[in-house]
Design a protein around this motif. Structure first.
Motif, PDB file in Angstrom:
ATOM      1  N   SER A 208       0.732  -1.031   0.144  1.00  0.00           N
ATOM      2  CA  SER A 208       0.034  -0.085   0.050  1.00  0.00           C
ATOM      3  C   SER A 208       0.806   1.339  -0.088  1.00  0.00           C
ATOM      4  O   SER A 208       0.347   2.236  -0.604  1.00  0.00           O
ATOM      5  CB  SER A 208      -1.111  -0.116   1.247  1.00  0.00           C
ATOM      6  N   GLU A 227      -8.745  -7.105   6.458  1.00  0.00           N
ATOM      7  CA  GLU A 227     -10.030  -7.912   7.245  1.00  0.00           C
ATOM      8  C   GLU A 227     -10.541  -7.232   8.605  1.00  0.00           C
ATOM      9  O   GLU A 227      -9.663  -6.694   9.273  1.00  0.00           O
ATOM     10  CB  GLU A 227      -9.394  -9.303   7.495  1.00  0.00           C
ATOM     11  N   GLU A 292     -13.945  -0.004   5.915  1.00  0.00           N
ATOM     12  CA  GLU A 292     -14.091  -0.759   4.489  1.00  0.00           C
ATOM     13  C   GLU A 292     -13.122   0.183   3.654  1.00  0.00           C
ATOM     14  O   GLU A 292     -13.109   1.183   3.543  1.00  0.00           O
ATOM     15  CB  GLU A 292     -15.787  -0.524   4.099  1.00  0.00           C
ATOM     16  N   THR A 293     -12.292  -0.753   3.239  1.00  0.00           N
ATOM     17  CA  THR A 293     -11.194  -0.233   2.308  1.00  0.00           C
ATOM     18  C   THR A 293     -10.854  -0.645   1.078  1.00  0.00           C
ATOM     19  O   THR A 293      -9.965  -0.780   0.450  1.00  0.00           O
ATOM     20  CB  THR A 293      -9.770  -0.656   3.102  1.00  0.00           C
ATOM     21  N   GLU A 294     -12.216  -1.051   0.337  1.00  0.00           N
ATOM     22  CA  GLU A 294     -12.097  -1.504  -1.096  1.00  0.00           C
ATOM     23  C   GLU A 294     -11.604  -0.296  -1.860  1.00  0.00           C
ATOM     24  O   GLU A 294     -10.764  -0.755  -3.171  1.00  0.00           O
ATOM     25  CB  GLU A 294     -13.612  -1.761  -1.560  1.00  0.00           C
ATOM     26  N   GLU A 295     -11.890   0.875  -1.951  1.00  0.00           N
ATOM     27  CA  GLU A 295     -11.280   1.927  -2.631  1.00  0.00           C
ATOM     28  C   GLU A 295      -9.845   2.030  -2.450  1.00  0.00           C
ATOM     29  O   GLU A 295      -9.083   2.157  -3.366  1.00  0.00           O
ATOM     30  CB  GLU A 295     -12.033   3.105  -2.317  1.00  0.00           C
ATOM     31  N   MET A 297      -7.751  -0.372  -1.489  1.00  0.00           N
ATOM     32  CA  MET A 297      -7.255  -1.270  -2.258  1.00  0.00           C
ATOM     33  C   MET A 297      -7.075  -1.201  -3.602  1.00  0.00           C
ATOM     34  O   MET A 297      -6.008  -1.567  -4.221  1.00  0.00           O
ATOM     35  CB  MET A 297      -7.906  -2.584  -1.947  1.00  0.00           C
ATOM     36  N   ARG A 298      -8.236  -0.755  -4.260  1.00  0.00           N
ATOM     37  CA  ARG A 298      -8.061  -0.603  -5.628  1.00  0.00           C
ATOM     38  C   ARG A 298      -7.042   0.462  -6.320  1.00  0.00           C
ATOM     39  O   ARG A 298      -6.247   0.394  -7.094  1.00  0.00           O
ATOM     40  CB  ARG A 298      -9.444  -0.325  -6.153  1.00  0.00           C
ATOM     41  N   GLY A 303      -3.639  -6.029  -1.449  1.00  0.00           N
ATOM     42  CA  GLY A 303      -4.721  -6.890  -1.426  1.00  0.00           C
ATOM     43  C   GLY A 303      -5.043  -7.248   0.113  1.00  0.00           C
ATOM     44  O   GLY A 303      -4.450  -6.716   1.052  1.00  0.00           O
ATOM     45  N   ARG A 304      -5.881  -8.447   0.358  1.00  0.00           N
ATOM     46  CA  ARG A 304      -6.207  -8.865   1.635  1.00  0.00           C
ATOM     47  C   ARG A 304      -5.028  -9.603   2.125  1.00  0.00           C
ATOM     48  O   ARG A 304      -4.752  -9.853   3.425  1.00  0.00           O
ATOM     49  CB  ARG A 304      -7.500  -9.594   1.639  1.00  0.00           C
TER      50      ARG A 304
END
Length: 320
Positions: A208, A227, A292-295, A297-298, A303-304
């Motif tokens: 990251s 997670e 919530e960290t989807e943004e 990550m993208r 990744g996880r």
């Protein structure tokens, strides 16, 4: 590839970051505020940099050769200073980043990346907890963001990574999780609080950070996590890594508060002050501090990962 200076480069996260930067062919140098006879660390030039005492000229001599600085130094919330905690954490976490921003803009530094704490995220999202008001450590992290962005103006891009609980290990560093690992290893029944939190392995944190180095969009404050786990789920993962089964009993919050008050009184009698007001921190500890960290990550391309493996490495690094 860009030239990167890692400040606080002998730390846990920095170890993994430096290795990954080198794998991706970045030019890496490592700054430490302790004088050493060593000339290199992980085959990277080792630079003596005392941001609290060096003149602007001496700092400029270091920064003028790099394009990006990653600040991986400072003090975390586990530190117990004997001086007033507010002053201590301000000197450790805020002033170094402000100096980097002030001097960096004079020499054309492109980007300053700060490895911060996810407590600043919850300070924004849960204002009723008044985290910056009650906790000197959290206040220092908030000021770290605000004062550094102000000092940088529009000349340096500031990226702040709000990091959660991190698992993994590095050579010659004892994981901060060791006391908990020992507790779980020793007793057949584990007494713990309700609640849970966001977690990630150190390998993904390193990815990251490189994502933030390479990101071309707006500067920003990023929530970094892989997670969300309850404390009970976390304990079971550590138990599994130990090869043991443990029963978890959730202690009622009023009882937890009573013991936290006793702990706080003990620290005060010892002349020490925690960066987190232990009594008031129970509110955070017993809630679900999930993200919530989807943004991120993208956009930052991490990744996880494998949290289970990272916890196994933490247990092994703790000597079990």
């Amino acid at each position: 590839m860009k030239s990167v200076l890692v400040v606080g480069g002998k730390g846990f996260i920095a170890y993994h970051l430096i290795k990954l930067l080198k794998e991706r062919n970045y030019q890496v140098s490592v700054a430490t505020r302790k004088q050493s006879l060593e000339k290199e660390y992980l085959d990277c030039p080792l630079v003596y940099l005392d941001l609290a005492n060096f003149s602007d000229e001496r700092i400029s001599n270091v920064l003028e050769t790099v394009e990006v600085v990653v600040f991986a130094g400072g003090a975390d919330d586990r530190t117990m200073p004997t001086e007033p905690a507010a002053s201590f954490f301000y000197k450790e976490n805020v002033l170094p980043c402000v100096r980097l921003a002030e001097v960096g803009q004079l020499v054309g530094l492109e980007k300053l990346i700060i490895l911060g704490s996810y407590f600043t995220y919850f300070n924004r999202m849960r204002p009723e907890w008044k985290m910056a008001e009650y906790h000197p450590y959290v206040r220092s992290r908030v000021l770290q963001q605000e004062d550094t962005i102000k000092a940088a103006g529009d000349r340096i891009k500031i990226e702040v990574l709000e990091l959660p609980y991190i698992f993994g290990s590095s050579p010659e560093k004892t994981p901060l999780w060791k006391p908990l690992v020992k507790y779980i290893d020793t007793l057949p029944v584990i007494f713990y609080t309700k609640g849970g939190t966001a977690m990630i392995g150190v390998d993904e944190v390193a990815k990251s950070i490189i994502g933030a180095i390479e990101y071309k969009g707006r500067e920003g404050i990023w929530q970094i996590s892989a997670e969300n786990k309850s404390w009970t789920e976390m304990i079971q993962l550590i138990s599994s890594a130990l090869g043991k089964k443990r029963k978890v009993i959730l202690v009622p919050t009023p009882i937890v508060r009573f013991f936290s008050w006793l702990t706080k009184a003990y620290f005060e009698l010892s002349g020490k002050q925690s960066g987190l007001d232990i009594d008031r921190f129970i509110t955070t500890q017993t809630n679900l501090t999930y993200m919530e960290t989807e943004e991120s990550m993208r956009l930052l391309d991490y990744g996880r990962g494998d949290l289970k493996r990272s916890i196994e490495e933490t247990v092994k690094g703790s000597g079990y």
